[in-house]
Design a protein around this motif. Structure first.
Motif, PDB file in Angstrom:
ATOM      1  N   GLU A   5       9.363  -3.617   8.826  1.00 44.56           N
ATOM      2  CA  GLU A   5       9.100  -2.679   7.881  1.00 44.56           C
ATOM      3  C   GLU A   5      10.312  -2.741   6.949  1.00 44.56           C
ATOM      4  OE1 GLU A   5       7.602   1.254   8.388  1.00 44.56           O
ATOM      5  OE2 GLU A   5       7.357   0.904  10.714  1.00 44.56           O
ATOM      6  N   PRO A   6      10.439  -4.078   6.275  1.00 40.31           N
ATOM      7  CA  PRO A   6      11.392  -4.035   5.042  1.00 40.31           C
ATOM      8  C   PRO A   6      11.446  -3.129   4.129  1.00 40.31           C
ATOM      9  CG  PRO A   6       9.846  -5.868   4.770  1.00 40.31           C
ATOM     10  CD  PRO A   6       9.285  -4.920   5.986  1.00 40.31           C
ATOM     11  N   LEU A   7      10.258  -2.462   3.853  1.00 30.97           N
ATOM     12  CA  LEU A   7      10.356  -1.447   2.768  1.00 30.97           C
ATOM     13  C   LEU A   7      10.369  -0.111   3.021  1.00 30.97           C
ATOM     14  CD1 LEU A   7       7.220  -3.033   0.640  1.00 30.97           C
ATOM     15  CD2 LEU A   7       9.792  -3.659   0.567  1.00 30.97           C
ATOM     16  N   ALA A   8      10.386   0.195   4.551  1.00 28.67           N
ATOM     17  CA  ALA A   8      10.073   1.403   4.823  1.00 28.67           C
ATOM     18  C   ALA A   8      11.211   2.426   4.520  1.00 28.67           C
ATOM     19  CB  ALA A   8      10.184   1.569   6.287  1.00 28.67           C
ATOM     20  N   ALA A   9      12.551   1.915   4.267  1.00 37.23           N
ATOM     21  CA  ALA A   9      13.671   2.884   3.804  1.00 37.23           C
ATOM     22  C   ALA A   9      13.809   2.969   2.128  1.00 37.23           C
ATOM     23  CB  ALA A   9      14.895   2.397   4.382  1.00 37.23           C
ATOM     24  N   LEU A  10      12.738   2.208   1.590  1.00 35.25           N
ATOM     25  CA  LEU A  10      12.916   2.501   0.258  1.00 35.25           C
ATOM     26  C   LEU A  10      11.925   3.408  -0.403  1.00 35.25           C
ATOM     27  CD1 LEU A  10      13.131  -1.260  -0.490  1.00 35.25           C
ATOM     28  CD2 LEU A  10      14.818   0.195  -0.036  1.00 35.25           C
ATOM     29  N   ASP A  11      12.167   3.968  -1.510  1.00 36.96           N
ATOM     30  CA  ASP A  11      11.334   4.862  -2.335  1.00 36.96           C
ATOM     31  C   ASP A  11      10.322   4.133  -3.212  1.00 36.96           C
ATOM     32  OD1 ASP A  11      12.232   4.058  -4.716  1.00 36.96           O
ATOM     33  OD2 ASP A  11      13.875   5.603  -4.738  1.00 36.96           O
ATOM     34  N   LEU A  12       9.138   4.852  -3.421  1.00 47.31           N
ATOM     35  CA  LEU A  12       8.083   4.043  -4.260  1.00 47.31           C
ATOM     36  C   LEU A  12       8.515   3.066  -5.123  1.00 47.31           C
ATOM     37  CD1 LEU A  12       5.036   3.816  -3.674  1.00 47.31           C
ATOM     38  CD2 LEU A  12       4.824   5.638  -5.596  1.00 47.31           C
ATOM     39  N   LYS A  13       9.587   3.564  -6.315  1.00 47.78           N
ATOM     40  CA  LYS A  13       9.720   2.700  -7.118  1.00 47.78           C
ATOM     41  C   LYS A  13      10.339   1.321  -6.753  1.00 47.78           C
ATOM     42  CE  LYS A  13      12.507   3.141 -11.233  1.00 47.78           C
ATOM     43  NZ  LYS A  13      13.858   2.500 -11.009  1.00 47.78           N
ATOM     44  N   ARG A  14      11.354   1.481  -5.661  1.00 47.03           N
ATOM     45  CA  ARG A  14      11.766   0.497  -4.887  1.00 47.03           C
ATOM     46  C   ARG A  14      10.813  -0.547  -4.486  1.00 47.03           C
ATOM     47  NH1 ARG A  14      15.589   0.299  -7.968  1.00 47.03           N
ATOM     48  NH2 ARG A  14      17.133   1.843  -8.153  1.00 47.03           N
ATOM     49  N   LYS A  15       9.782   0.093  -3.642  1.00 42.10           N
ATOM     50  CA  LYS A  15       8.762  -0.654  -2.789  1.00 42.10           C
ATOM     51  C   LYS A  15       8.305  -1.751  -3.836  1.00 42.10           C
ATOM     52  CE  LYS A  15       7.782   2.256   0.781  1.00 42.10           C
ATOM     53  NZ  LYS A  15       6.938   3.080   1.503  1.00 42.10           N
ATOM     54  N   ASN A  16       7.712  -0.904  -5.007  1.00 44.28           N
ATOM     55  CA  ASN A  16       6.881  -1.631  -5.891  1.00 44.28           C
ATOM     56  C   ASN A  16       7.849  -2.742  -6.636  1.00 44.28           C
ATOM     57  OD1 ASN A  16       4.675  -0.335  -5.915  1.00 44.28           O
ATOM     58  ND2 ASN A  16       5.363   1.369  -7.093  1.00 44.28           N
ATOM     59  N   GLU A  17       9.003  -2.581  -6.643  1.00 44.86           N
ATOM     60  CA  GLU A  17      10.134  -3.821  -7.170  1.00 44.86           C
ATOM     61  C   GLU A  17       9.954  -4.700  -6.110  1.00 44.86           C
ATOM     62  OE1 GLU A  17      14.072  -2.181  -7.459  1.00 44.86           O
ATOM     63  OE2 GLU A  17      14.822  -3.784  -6.732  1.00 44.86           O
ATOM     64  N   ILE A  18       9.877  -4.545  -4.902  1.00 43.12           N
ATOM     65  CA  ILE A  18      10.041  -5.742  -3.831  1.00 43.12           C
ATOM     66  C   ILE A  18       8.711  -6.361  -3.420  1.00 43.12           C
ATOM     67  CG2 ILE A  18      10.583  -6.189  -1.478  1.00 43.12           C
ATOM     68  CD1 ILE A  18      12.923  -4.769  -1.526  1.00 43.12           C
ATOM     69  N   LEU A  19       7.560  -5.615  -3.593  1.00 41.20           N
ATOM     70  CA  LEU A  19       6.354  -6.028  -3.237  1.00 41.20           C
ATOM     71  C   LEU A  19       5.990  -7.404  -4.139  1.00 41.20           C
ATOM     72  CD1 LEU A  19       4.133  -3.063  -2.532  1.00 41.20           C
ATOM     73  CD2 LEU A  19       4.247  -5.100  -1.082  1.00 41.20           C
ATOM     74  N   PRO A  20       6.103  -7.408  -5.179  1.00 38.47           N
ATOM     75  CA  PRO A  20       5.857  -8.594  -5.918  1.00 38.47           C
ATOM     76  C   PRO A  20       6.485  -9.769  -5.310  1.00 38.47           C
ATOM     77  CG  PRO A  20       6.333  -7.039  -7.432  1.00 38.47           C
ATOM     78  CD  PRO A  20       6.588  -6.659  -6.284  1.00 38.47           C
ATOM     79  N   TYR A  21       7.754  -9.676  -4.960  1.00 37.16           N
ATOM     80  CA  TYR A  21       8.683 -10.581  -4.396  1.00 37.16           C
ATOM     81  C   TYR A  21       7.907 -11.256  -2.848  1.00 37.16           C
ATOM     82  CZ  TYR A  21      12.281  -9.887  -7.706  1.00 37.16           C
ATOM     83  OH  TYR A  21      12.769  -9.563  -8.993  1.00 37.16           O
ATOM     84  N   LEU A  22       7.475 -10.247  -2.103  1.00 36.06           N
ATOM     85  CA  LEU A  22       6.807 -10.610  -0.889  1.00 36.06           C
ATOM     86  C   LEU A  22       5.546 -11.205  -1.066  1.00 36.06           C
ATOM     87  CD1 LEU A  22       7.500  -7.110   1.121  1.00 36.06           C
ATOM     88  CD2 LEU A  22       8.821  -9.405   1.114  1.00 36.06           C
ATOM     89  N   GLU A  23       4.733 -10.978  -2.345  1.00 40.43           N
ATOM     90  CA  GLU A  23       3.467 -11.907  -2.809  1.00 40.43           C
ATOM     91  C   GLU A  23       3.936 -13.007  -3.176  1.00 40.43           C
ATOM     92  OE1 GLU A  23       0.355  -8.260  -4.048  1.00 40.43           O
ATOM     93  OE2 GLU A  23       1.767  -8.890  -5.417  1.00 40.43           O
TER      94      GLU A  23
END
Lengths: 224, 361
Positions: B162-180
């Motif tokens: 859950e690398p995104l679990a501790a992050l708010d929605l804005k941060r999640k959306n910041e990391i998701l493209p990198y994961l893709e």
């Protein structure tokens, strides 16, 4: 102002505290590491044993050490068999006694530091290919540095400040076992109040500075 | 896929009140989502794969290499397994700078680097952070550094909890493209723990559904999500994931057409150019069924589909209907009354009206 005897006592005290602190850091680290990480039912028992010197009168510790290390005690017989002679009334005996007496002052800060770090950084290090020894020295020791410094300061200061145990196990032999606290006692016994004042004042100043250093460290950021 | 390319895992660990007991084969490529509610054993499975759960009994064979075999007393410790692990919370070494954190693992790896440090730094966009200390990074930046640090060791297996679990929605959306990008550019099998259906739908190729320490279902993402026999815990959020391509933009009505096997849907104008692959998710509750191609409706997305099977849903009032729309599976959640009124049965041809589409990008 300080006589040769006083200077010898100061030198001996510093030597004793330095050697004791070095030994305690080496012996205390694995004990503290084990206490911080174990789920063993002996944890409570060992923890209580380590803490005993905090509450026991120094004379009690000194008395039992005198018997154990003495010519008829088990440790005394062992040291004689090994050809080391007997430890009481020697510098080596003082070191052994001081190490036991100051043990909790080193183990407890280390244990708290290790517990604060927790198992996670070690797991992280393992996933980054660090072996347990490797991660202990590259992750745990740097992260626990404030704990090590506190432990060293407390161990050193507490050894400098001991009196009862030294008197019981070391006697009062100039340049061998006569440390500053004993020397002050001697001065007072001999009604040499001026000399006693000098040494006692020095001890007071030293102890205050040590605690001042310790508390100002705690206020600072631990990593810098 | 040959047998040697896969990951064979069998683990059993017990705590008071929780037994974890799994036996599964994971594919040796692509992103496998470990999905389930909290306490389902997702993290435990990941820790067992990493060798962090020393008490686990079982066996683990990674692409032909034995990592654990309790019967033969074999256990390869974590630091000897070529894996990368990204923990749920920030796990950077606080006493080391970003650069030193990245170097920590890399320096301890002797073999060649198919994934160079440079590549990892670029992939995650952390080049400007190298001199900083972890305490001066935001939560999103910390996780990006942690991912780059894991990648810098050239892992043969990447485990992400859950690398995104501790992050708010804005941060999640910041990391998701990198994961893709990670998914698209690296050829490393990834096990990705998540309890967010959208994250799973967006990133995963395969899925393992866990519940109460057991594997409920495992397989390809689309096939598995289109199954109807999953426990209620999963069906209340039932839906399918569809892989599509941006086909056309309608400038007048500001709409975008997405093509996929068996049809297309029209959605509000997307920024992606024509030809870009786009995943979307259709919830079962957002599909309604009609007998004929309904006219005079505001719903623009209608697909002809054949009923495959019918199953119970999370409430006695509803059923789940699995349909095939020209090769693309769909699931509709309709009332039992509609089922009888429309005489829905396997083999029947119907029109599926899609009320809403959740785009995963």
């Amino acid at each position: 102002m300080l006589s040769a005897v006083d200077l010898a006592a100061i030198w001996l005290t510093l030597k004793l505290a330095t050697v004791t602190t070095a030994i305690l850091l080496i012996v205390g680290t694995p004990i503290a590491w084990w206490l911080a990480g174990t789920r063993s039912r002996f944890k409570v028992l060992i923890g209580a044993l380590v803490a005993l010197p905090l509450v026991l009168p120094p004379s009690v510790i000194g008395f039992y050490l005198l018997i154990t290390l003495g010519p008829h005690g088990p440790v005394g017989q062992l040291t004689q068999w090994l050809g080391w002679g007997i430890l009481p009334f020697t510098f080596a005996g003082l070191v052994v006694a001081s190490a036991l007496y100051s043990l909790p002052f080193v183990v407890q800060p280390l244990q708290q530091a290790f517990e604060a770090i927790g198992p996670r950084p070690l797991e992280v290090a393992a996933t980054l290919r660090a072996s347990p020894w490797d991660s202990f020295f590259t992750v745990v020791v740097p992260l626990a540095k404030p704990g090590f410094i506190t432990a060293a300061i407390l161990g050193f200061a507490h050894t400098v400040g001991e009196f009862g145990v030294v008197l019981m196990i070391g006697g009062n032999i100039p340049e061998k076992t006569r440390v500053v606290s004993v020397q002050i006692y001697d001065h007072v016994e001999a009604l040499e109040y001026a000399e006693a004042h000098t040494l006692a004042g020095g001890m007071l100043l030293f102890s205050f500075l040590v605690l001042l250093a310790l508390y100002s460290r705690k206020g600072r950021n631990a990593w810098t | 896929m040959t047998a040697d390319e896969a990951i064979h895992a069998r683990f059993c660990v017990s705590w008071p009140g929780f037994t974890f007991d799994v036996d599964l084969d994971l594919p040796g490529h692509g992103v496998t989502a470990l999905f389930g509610h909290s306490g389902s054993g997702k993290t435990t499975l990941l820790r067992c794969l990493a060798g962090l759960e020393r008490r686990s009994i079982g066996s683990l064979r990674f692409k032909g290499e034995v990592w654990q075999d309790s019967e033969r007393g074999l256990f390869r410790p974590t630091h000897q397994r070529p894996l990368g692990y990204v923990f749920q919370e920030a796990s950077l070494f606080a006493h080391l700078s970003v650069q030193q954190n990245l170097d920590y693992g890399r320096k301890r790896v002797s073999h060649a680097h198919p994934v160079s440090l440079q590549h990892a730094v670029e992939l995650l966009g952390i080049g400007h952070l190298l001199d900083r200390m972890p305490e001066r990074l935001s939560g999103g930046e910390r996780q990006r550094v942690a991912i780059a640090r894991a990648l810098a060791t050239s892992p043969a297996l990447l485990l992400m909890d859950e690398p995104l679990a501790a992050l708010d929605l804005k941060r999640k959306n910041e990391i998701l493209p990198y994961l893709e990008r990670l998914h698209d550019e690296l050829d490393i099998p990834v096990c990705y723990v998540s309890h967010s259906p959208d994250e799973v739908a967006r990133l995963a190729d395969h899925i393992v559904l866990l519940s109460e320490g057991r594997v409920v279902a495992a397989g390809g993402l689309r096939e598995t999500l289109a199954r109807l026999d999953l426990p209620t815990a999963f069906t209340e959020d039932a839906g399918v994931v569809i892989e599509s391509v941006v086909a056309d933009h309608d400038q007048i009505y500001h709409l975008t057409r997405l093509d996929f096997a068996g049809g297309n849907v029209v959605v509000a104008r997307r920024p992606e150019p024509v030809g870009r692959r786009l995943r979307f998710r259709v919830h079962a509750r957002d599909i309604s069924l009609t007998l004929t191609r309904a006219e005079g409706t505001s719903i623009i997305n209608r697909l002809p589909a054949t009923v495959i099977e019918i199953a119970t849903a999370d409430t006695p009032a509803h059923v789940l209907v699995r349909l095939d729309a020209g090769g693309t599976p769909l699931i509709a959640r309709i009332t039992r009354r509609s089922l009888d009124h429309l005489e829905v049965a396997p083999g029947k041809l119907l029109w599926a009206q899609i009320k809403a589409v959740a785009l995963l990008a």
